[in-house]
Design a protein around this motif. Structure first.
Motif, mmCIF file in Angstrom:
data_model
loop_
_atom_site.group_PDB
_atom_site.id
_atom_site.type_symbol
_atom_site.label_atom_id
_atom_site.label_comp_id
_atom_site.label_asym_id
_atom_site.label_seq_id
_atom_site.Cartn_x
_atom_site.Cartn_y
_atom_site.Cartn_z
ATOM 1 N N ARG A 206 -14.898 -43.820 -28.061
ATOM 2 C CA ARG A 206 -14.479 -42.437 -28.308
ATOM 3 C C ARG A 206 -13.199 -42.398 -29.155
ATOM 4 N NH1 ARG A 206 -15.079 -37.373 -24.329
ATOM 5 N NH2 ARG A 206 -13.731 -35.887 -25.409
ATOM 6 N N GLU A 207 -12.295 -43.321 -28.913
ATOM 7 C CA GLU A 207 -11.073 -43.382 -29.714
ATOM 8 C C GLU A 207 -11.413 -43.751 -31.166
ATOM 9 O OE1 GLU A 207 -7.351 -43.240 -31.186
ATOM 10 O OE2 GLU A 207 -8.074 -42.451 -29.262
ATOM 11 N N GLN A 208 -12.318 -44.688 -31.352
ATOM 12 C CA GLN A 208 -12.738 -45.042 -32.706
ATOM 13 C C GLN A 208 -13.428 -43.860 -33.385
ATOM 14 O OE1 GLN A 208 -14.986 -48.710 -32.745
ATOM 15 N NE2 GLN A 208 -13.516 -49.730 -31.395
ATOM 16 N N ALA A 209 -14.220 -43.123 -32.609
ATOM 17 C CA ALA A 209 -14.885 -41.933 -33.144
ATOM 18 C C ALA A 209 -13.851 -40.903 -33.603
ATOM 19 C CB ALA A 209 -15.806 -41.330 -32.091
ATOM 20 N N THR A 210 -12.785 -40.754 -32.828
ATOM 21 C CA THR A 210 -11.721 -39.810 -33.190
ATOM 22 C C THR A 210 -11.100 -40.189 -34.533
ATOM 23 O OG1 THR A 210 -11.228 -39.396 -30.847
ATOM 24 C CG2 THR A 210 -9.531 -38.809 -32.453
ATOM 25 N N GLN A 211 -10.823 -41.470 -34.730
ATOM 26 C CA GLN A 211 -10.228 -41.931 -35.986
ATOM 27 C C GLN A 211 -11.169 -41.693 -37.161
ATOM 28 O OE1 GLN A 211 -9.260 -46.035 -35.213
ATOM 29 N NE2 GLN A 211 -7.741 -45.531 -33.655
ATOM 30 N N LEU A 212 -12.433 -41.999 -36.976
ATOM 31 C CA LEU A 212 -13.413 -41.798 -38.052
ATOM 32 C C LEU A 212 -13.524 -40.323 -38.421
ATOM 33 C CD1 LEU A 212 -16.161 -44.279 -36.806
ATOM 34 C CD2 LEU A 212 -14.860 -44.507 -38.930
#
Length: 292
Positions: A206-212
């Motif tokens: 989810r954190e990686q999704a936020t960055q993307l």
């Protein structure tokens, strides 16, 4: 009364190409598959969401036997193979041709169409899985066509056979919403070999999704200040709604096929480079999945 509906030549009779061909033939359009193969028809079986089994038979034509002029071309080939597939038909297209692009991502046909050729873009939220000759329609959701100011004369009748089909004079917002969802869900599920729902449920993903999403919104707002941003909410909604599904990029990686990363995250990276923006998370996805 003669049939005045279009006859389409199809590049890419995979899952989505087969689905489009099914809807088109049901409504009376003709569809012929362009393929280096025997002239025997391509026999397909579709399993619809309600459990019904439908047979679809599509005539096949070798590229060497194509007519001098193609009026209507449906491009549904996986984006990495677009240039190779289009090489067989480019000389048969001109300003009087119509091309319907039914692919993930953006930009796969850039520079490949003759000047004046009418391009219709398609964006769909339907889902199909399987391998020829069997295709399972997981969901029949909304599909949008657009790219010119007015829909073709045959569009209204097509809506009777193509579920939840809509026309958008400006299809770009639809494309961008789908692009951001694909740019998050596809690469993350492919790299970690997880179903879509993990994008929402796994804190690290989810954190990686936020960055993307933040990077994608930054690029799109530079391209169009009217872009609303806040894409994460929509992406997480899509991930939850398709929680048990395998993304197309994950499926490609599982079978060792080339992914569509260049037309999805790669498109965002190219725009960022042109605009002078840093998009390290998206660039990482492109690098990781290009090397696989």
């Amino acid at each position: 009364m003669p049939n005045t509906l279009p006859h389409w030549f199809l590049l890419g009779a995979g899952n989505m190409g087969t689905l489009a061909a099914w809807y088109l033939t049901r409504s009376g359009h003709g569809v012929t598959v362009i393929r280096h193969a025997s002239p025997a028809p391509l026999e397909k079986t579709l399993w619809l969401p309600d459990g019904r089994q439908q047979a679809l038979s599509l005539p096949v034509l070798d590229p060497a036997a194509l007519p001098d002029h193609i009026d209507n071309l449906l491009v549904a080939v996986k984006t990495p193979y677009t240039r190779q597939a289009m090489a067989a038909v480019t000389d048969h297209l001109d300003a009087g041709s119509r091309v319907l692009r039914f692919q993930n991502g953006i930009g796969a046909l850039d520079g490949l169409l003759p000047t004046g050729c009418q391009l219709i873009e398609a964006v769909t939220t339907s889902a199909v899985k399987g391998q020829h000759p069997d295709h399972t329609v997981v969901a029949e959701n909304a599909t949008w066509l657009g790219g010119s100011t007015t829909p073709p004369a045959w569009f209204v009748s097509l809506t009777e056979y193509w579920p939840d089909l809509h026309w958008e004079d400006d299809i770009r917002p639809r494309q961008w919403h789908k692009l951001v969802a694909n740019a998050v869900i596809n690469p993350l599920t492919a790299l970690h070999d997880v179903p879509n729902g993990q994008i929402s449920d796994n804190p690290i993903l989810r954190e990686q999704a936020t960055q993307l999403c933040e990077e994608a919104d930054q690029v799109l707002q530079q391209l169009d200040p009217a872009w609303p941003g806040h894409s994460l909410d929509n992406v997480l909604t899509v991930a939850r709604a398709t929680a048990g599904n395998t993304s197309s990029m994950r499926a490609d990686r599982q079978r060792g096929a080339q992914t569509e990363i260049d037309a999805i995250n790669g498109w965002l990276v190219k725009q960022a480079d042109r605009l002078g923006l840093a998009v390290p998370a998206n660039r990482k996805m492109v690098s990781a999945l290009t090397l696989l």
